[in-house]
Design a protein around this motif. Structure first.
Motif, PDB file in Angstrom:
ATOM      1  N   ALA A  48     -10.999 -32.368 -62.128  1.00  0.00           N
ATOM      2  CA  ALA A  48      -9.589 -33.360 -61.907  1.00  0.00           C
ATOM      3  C   ALA A  48      -9.241 -34.198 -63.346  1.00  0.00           C
ATOM      4  O   ALA A  48      -9.049 -34.898 -62.970  1.00  0.00           O
ATOM      5  CB  ALA A  48     -10.715 -34.207 -60.119  1.00  0.00           C
ATOM      6  N   SER A  49     -10.548 -34.614 -63.952  1.00  0.00           N
ATOM      7  CA  SER A  49     -10.940 -35.912 -64.272  1.00  0.00           C
ATOM      8  C   SER A  49     -10.277 -34.857 -66.045  1.00  0.00           C
ATOM      9  O   SER A  49     -10.105 -35.945 -67.470  1.00  0.00           O
ATOM     10  CB  SER A  49     -11.532 -36.471 -64.778  1.00  0.00           C
ATOM     11  OG  SER A  49     -12.790 -35.734 -65.403  1.00  0.00           O
ATOM     12  N   SER A  50     -10.592 -33.804 -66.996  1.00  0.00           N
ATOM     13  CA  SER A  50     -10.137 -33.546 -67.279  1.00  0.00           C
ATOM     14  C   SER A  50      -9.756 -32.337 -67.394  1.00  0.00           C
ATOM     15  O   SER A  50      -8.839 -31.384 -66.279  1.00  0.00           O
ATOM     16  CB  SER A  50     -11.565 -33.170 -68.682  1.00  0.00           C
ATOM     17  OG  SER A  50     -12.691 -32.494 -68.162  1.00  0.00           O
ATOM     18  N   GLY A  51      -9.136 -31.484 -68.685  1.00  0.00           N
ATOM     19  CA  GLY A  51      -8.321 -30.970 -68.721  1.00  0.00           C
ATOM     20  C   GLY A  51      -7.394 -30.362 -68.545  1.00  0.00           C
ATOM     21  O   GLY A  51      -6.193 -31.204 -67.941  1.00  0.00           O
ATOM     22  N   LEU A  52      -6.179 -29.527 -68.760  1.00  0.00           N
ATOM     23  CA  LEU A  52      -4.666 -28.959 -68.507  1.00  0.00           C
ATOM     24  C   LEU A  52      -3.996 -28.359 -68.104  1.00  0.00           C
ATOM     25  O   LEU A  52      -3.062 -28.464 -67.618  1.00  0.00           O
ATOM     26  CB  LEU A  52      -4.036 -28.676 -70.203  1.00  0.00           C
ATOM     27  CG  LEU A  52      -4.921 -29.160 -71.362  1.00  0.00           C
ATOM     28  CD1 LEU A  52      -4.408 -28.425 -72.488  1.00  0.00           C
ATOM     29  CD2 LEU A  52      -4.159 -30.282 -71.323  1.00  0.00           C
ATOM     30  N   TRP A  53      -5.352 -27.256 -67.018  1.00  0.00           N
ATOM     31  CA  TRP A  53      -4.642 -26.492 -65.773  1.00  0.00           C
ATOM     32  C   TRP A  53      -5.248 -26.991 -64.757  1.00  0.00           C
ATOM     33  O   TRP A  53      -6.625 -27.410 -64.523  1.00  0.00           O
ATOM     34  CB  TRP A  53      -5.095 -25.297 -66.539  1.00  0.00           C
ATOM     35  CG  TRP A  53      -4.199 -25.142 -67.113  1.00  0.00           C
ATOM     36  CD1 TRP A  53      -4.090 -24.941 -68.871  1.00  0.00           C
ATOM     37  CD2 TRP A  53      -3.348 -23.459 -67.615  1.00  0.00           C
ATOM     38  NE1 TRP A  53      -3.661 -24.254 -69.329  1.00  0.00           N
ATOM     39  CE2 TRP A  53      -2.748 -23.745 -68.994  1.00  0.00           C
ATOM     40  CE3 TRP A  53      -2.240 -23.444 -66.200  1.00  0.00           C
ATOM     41  CZ2 TRP A  53      -1.579 -23.298 -69.146  1.00  0.00           C
ATOM     42  CZ3 TRP A  53      -1.138 -22.845 -66.928  1.00  0.00           C
ATOM     43  CH2 TRP A  53      -0.318 -22.862 -67.939  1.00  0.00           C
ATOM     44  N   ASP A  54      -4.684 -27.116 -63.544  1.00  0.00           N
ATOM     45  CA  ASP A  54      -5.186 -27.420 -61.746  1.00  0.00           C
ATOM     46  C   ASP A  54      -5.492 -25.813 -60.891  1.00  0.00           C
ATOM     47  O   ASP A  54      -4.585 -25.223 -61.615  1.00  0.00           O
ATOM     48  CB  ASP A  54      -4.707 -27.813 -61.700  1.00  0.00           C
ATOM     49  CG  ASP A  54      -4.660 -29.402 -61.590  1.00  0.00           C
ATOM     50  OD1 ASP A  54      -5.481 -29.726 -62.376  1.00  0.00           O
ATOM     51  OD2 ASP A  54      -3.045 -30.511 -61.482  1.00  0.00           O
ATOM     52  N   LEU A  55      -6.550 -25.427 -61.001  1.00  0.00           N
ATOM     53  CA  LEU A  55      -6.530 -24.921 -59.614  1.00  0.00           C
ATOM     54  C   LEU A  55      -6.128 -25.042 -58.759  1.00  0.00           C
ATOM     55  O   LEU A  55      -6.224 -26.213 -57.941  1.00  0.00           O
ATOM     56  CB  LEU A  55      -8.481 -24.042 -59.286  1.00  0.00           C
ATOM     57  CG  LEU A  55      -8.866 -23.473 -61.005  1.00  0.00           C
ATOM     58  CD1 LEU A  55     -10.411 -22.936 -60.357  1.00  0.00           C
ATOM     59  CD2 LEU A  55      -8.262 -22.075 -61.321  1.00  0.00           C
ATOM     60  N   GLN A  56      -5.734 -23.681 -57.402  1.00  0.00           N
ATOM     61  CA  GLN A  56      -5.696 -23.917 -55.891  1.00  0.00           C
ATOM     62  C   GLN A  56      -5.725 -23.349 -55.228  1.00  0.00           C
ATOM     63  O   GLN A  56      -5.442 -22.038 -55.835  1.00  0.00           O
ATOM     64  CB  GLN A  56      -3.866 -24.169 -55.575  1.00  0.00           C
ATOM     65  CG  GLN A  56      -3.242 -24.438 -54.675  1.00  0.00           C
ATOM     66  CD  GLN A  56      -1.792 -24.712 -54.557  1.00  0.00           C
ATOM     67  OE1 GLN A  56      -0.695 -23.699 -55.129  1.00  0.00           O
ATOM     68  NE2 GLN A  56      -0.764 -25.710 -53.934  1.00  0.00           N
ATOM     69  N   GLY A  57      -6.100 -22.967 -53.843  1.00  0.00           N
ATOM     70  CA  GLY A  57      -5.940 -22.437 -53.186  1.00  0.00           C
ATOM     71  C   GLY A  57      -7.409 -21.541 -53.015  1.00  0.00           C
ATOM     72  O   GLY A  57      -8.529 -22.157 -53.525  1.00  0.00           O
ATOM     73  N   ASN A  58      -7.385 -20.191 -53.269  1.00  0.00           N
ATOM     74  CA  ASN A  58      -9.023 -19.331 -53.862  1.00  0.00           C
ATOM     75  C   ASN A  58      -9.071 -19.210 -54.837  1.00  0.00           C
ATOM     76  O   ASN A  58     -10.220 -18.068 -55.529  1.00  0.00           O
ATOM     77  CB  ASN A  58      -8.436 -18.566 -53.106  1.00  0.00           C
ATOM     78  CG  ASN A  58      -8.476 -18.009 -51.502  1.00  0.00           C
ATOM     79  OD1 ASN A  58      -7.110 -18.071 -50.960  1.00  0.00           O
ATOM     80  ND2 ASN A  58      -9.757 -18.744 -50.431  1.00  0.00           N
ATOM     81  N   ALA A  78      -3.941 -19.868 -57.411  1.00  0.00           N
ATOM     82  CA  ALA A  78      -2.619 -20.771 -58.324  1.00  0.00           C
ATOM     83  C   ALA A  78      -3.232 -21.571 -59.862  1.00  0.00           C
ATOM     84  O   ALA A  78      -4.865 -21.941 -59.223  1.00  0.00           O
ATOM     85  CB  ALA A  78      -1.756 -21.122 -57.445  1.00  0.00           C
ATOM     86  N   VAL A  79      -2.827 -21.310 -60.497  1.00  0.00           N
ATOM     87  CA  VAL A  79      -3.332 -21.716 -61.862  1.00  0.00           C
ATOM     88  C   VAL A  79      -2.257 -22.300 -62.418  1.00  0.00           C
ATOM     89  O   VAL A  79      -0.951 -21.939 -62.664  1.00  0.00           O
ATOM     90  CB  VAL A  79      -3.755 -21.337 -62.485  1.00  0.00           C
ATOM     91  CG1 VAL A  79      -2.960 -19.940 -63.691  1.00  0.00           C
ATOM     92  CG2 VAL A  79      -4.379 -22.068 -63.530  1.00  0.00           C
ATOM     93  N   TRP A  80      -1.662 -24.196 -62.619  1.00  0.00           N
ATOM     94  CA  TRP A  80      -0.551 -24.702 -63.006  1.00  0.00           C
ATOM     95  C   TRP A  80      -0.714 -25.513 -64.378  1.00  0.00           C
ATOM     96  O   TRP A  80      -2.443 -26.351 -63.288  1.00  0.00           O
ATOM     97  CB  TRP A  80       0.098 -25.482 -61.911  1.00  0.00           C
ATOM     98  CG  TRP A  80       0.005 -25.000 -60.718  1.00  0.00           C
ATOM     99  CD1 TRP A  80      -0.224 -24.201 -59.748  1.00  0.00           C
ATOM    100  CD2 TRP A  80       1.852 -24.399 -60.722  1.00  0.00           C
ATOM    101  NE1 TRP A  80       0.778 -23.477 -59.052  1.00  0.00           N
ATOM    102  CE2 TRP A  80       2.459 -23.342 -59.313  1.00  0.00           C
ATOM    103  CE3 TRP A  80       2.792 -24.797 -61.579  1.00  0.00           C
ATOM    104  CZ2 TRP A  80       3.572 -22.403 -59.556  1.00  0.00           C
ATOM    105  CZ3 TRP A  80       4.313 -23.967 -61.693  1.00  0.00           C
ATOM    106  CH2 TRP A  80       4.767 -23.085 -60.207  1.00  0.00           C
ATOM    107  N   ASN A  81      -0.449 -25.466 -64.881  1.00  0.00           N
ATOM    108  CA  ASN A  81       0.034 -26.504 -65.913  1.00  0.00           C
ATOM    109  C   ASN A  81       0.182 -27.597 -65.516  1.00  0.00           C
ATOM    110  O   ASN A  81       1.128 -27.511 -64.974  1.00  0.00           O
ATOM    111  CB  ASN A  81       0.804 -25.966 -67.239  1.00  0.00           C
ATOM    112  CG  ASN A  81       0.563 -26.635 -68.861  1.00  0.00           C
ATOM    113  OD1 ASN A  81       1.348 -26.403 -69.527  1.00  0.00           O
ATOM    114  ND2 ASN A  81      -0.792 -26.962 -68.756  1.00  0.00           N
ATOM    115  N   ARG A  82      -0.481 -28.900 -66.307  1.00  0.00           N
ATOM    116  CA  ARG A  82      -0.560 -29.585 -65.961  1.00  0.00           C
ATOM    117  C   ARG A  82       0.651 -30.691 -67.063  1.00  0.00           C
ATOM    118  O   ARG A  82       1.518 -31.878 -66.446  1.00  0.00           O
ATOM    119  CB  ARG A  82      -1.913 -31.090 -66.298  1.00  0.00           C
ATOM    120  CG  ARG A  82      -2.746 -30.706 -65.114  1.00  0.00           C
ATOM    121  CD  ARG A  82      -4.001 -31.498 -65.082  1.00  0.00           C
ATOM    122  NE  ARG A  82      -5.055 -31.012 -64.452  1.00  0.00           N
ATOM    123  CZ  ARG A  82      -5.848 -31.609 -63.993  1.00  0.00           C
ATOM    124  NH1 ARG A  82      -6.359 -32.651 -65.353  1.00  0.00           N
ATOM    125  NH2 ARG A  82      -7.029 -31.657 -63.249  1.00  0.00           N
TER     126      ARG A  82
END
Length: 329
Positions: A48-58, A78-82
């Motif tokens: 939540a505080s660092s990184g360039l990619w978010d995870l979603q769902g499973n 899913a994985v999405w670029n921030r």
């Protein structure tokens, strides 16, 4: 130790083959853009505080891959670029693996690679939203349309959407696809790769799935206009049938290409995704804006026509008045 050395040497040869094996229509310079790339050890992914990619769902981060969905029914990940991408010309290389216990045509559903305006929005199109704005490249592993015979699955296709089109899941997206190819990518013992290349309004998709370290053409579409500032992502979904959908790496390269003045004018910035000369509902290319001279001529001749109509009206009115006076006397 000797085995590890051979493995590293083989990996180095693979990388060289992949970087040099893709056909090039012209000379380009390539630069890896780490802010849009995803690779081991996946540091900060999903944080939540660092990184360039978010995870979603499973979706889950493993040591060797990111698993979008496990081989379990009714999962979505899913994985999405921030970071929005403002590159003009680019190439996305996708290293992936699809495997599971299901036999042929008893597995599903596949995964998608996205370049879209919206991110982190789940939906029915391989785990992401429908009526999207942007580009979707789909690795579809299950045929939903029972009557079709000419298409062999797994099948890779691409779709550009301006927000008005719906992905036809029952027909495997055929009404809106730009092109595609069969790609036997399940349960293979060697690495599988896909590359999406966008240069000078031309979209190409190539695959390396035979373990030969050679790219094979899949999709080639000119006249594709994609806005800048969209997000890269990848998503997957399982239903009654399932598979493991693993992403090992996503590597985005900035491509630097030379343009003629005519190409510079042609490739100006756009604000809605569109494909030239594509006859699909809602996908007509926007009209070219009028030049200042054309606008002046239209206004000028419109005023002349109005003045001419007024003069004719005055003459007709005067004639009528004159005739009326003659009848009166």
């Amino acid at each position: 130790m000797a085995a590890a050395g051979r493995w590293r040497a083989g990996l180095a040869l693979l990388v060289v083959a992949l970087r040099l094996g893709a056909p090039r229509a012209e000379q380009t310079e390539e630069h890896l853009k780490r802010e849009h790339s995803l690779s081991k050890p996946y540091q900060g992914v999903g944080s939540a505080s660092s990184g360039l990619w978010d995870l979603q769902g499973n979706a889950m981060v493993m040591t060797q891959y990111i698993r979008l969905t496990p081989d379990v029914q009714s999962k979505r990940g899913a994985v999405w670029n921030r970071v929005p991408c403002y590159l003009r010309d680019w190439e996305m290389q996708v290293h992936f693996k699809i495997h599971g216990q299901g036999k042929k045509n008893l597995n599903g559903d596949g995964f998608a690679i996205w370049y879209t305006k919206d991110r982190m929005q789940p939906g029915p199109v391989f785990g992401s939203k429908d009526n999207f704005l942007g580009l979707g490249v789909f690795v579809d592993t299950y045929p939903n349309e029972e009557k079709q015979q000419e298409r062999v699955f797994p099948y890779i296709s691409a779709m550009v959407n301006n927000g008005s089109l719906t992905y036809d899941h029952d027909r495997d997206g055929r009404p809106t696809e730009l092109g595609g190819c069969t790609a036997m990518v399940r349960n293979l013992n060697h690495d599988t790769f896909l590359v999406i290349r966008y240069v000078k309004r031309r979209l190409t998709v190539m695959i390396d799935i035979d373990g030969k370290h050679e790219w094979r053409d899949c999709i080639d579409v000119p006249g594709v206009r994609l806005p800048r500032g969209y997000y890269f992502g990848t998503s997957s979904v399982t239903g009654d049938l399932s598979d493991n959908h693993d992403i090992i790496s996503l590597k985005l390269y900035q491509l630097t290409v030379e343009r003629t003045p005519e190409e510079e004018k042609r490739d100006r910035e756009v604000f809605l995704p569109v494909v030239d000369n594509l006859k699909l509902p809602g996908m007509e290319a926007p009209l070219e804006p009028m030049s200042g001279l054309a606008l002046f001529l239209i206004v000028f001749f419109s005023l002349v026509a109005v003045v001419f109509a007024v003069v004719i009206g005055v003459i007709v009115y005067n004639k009528w008045q004159e005739q009326s006076r003659k009848h009166f006397y």
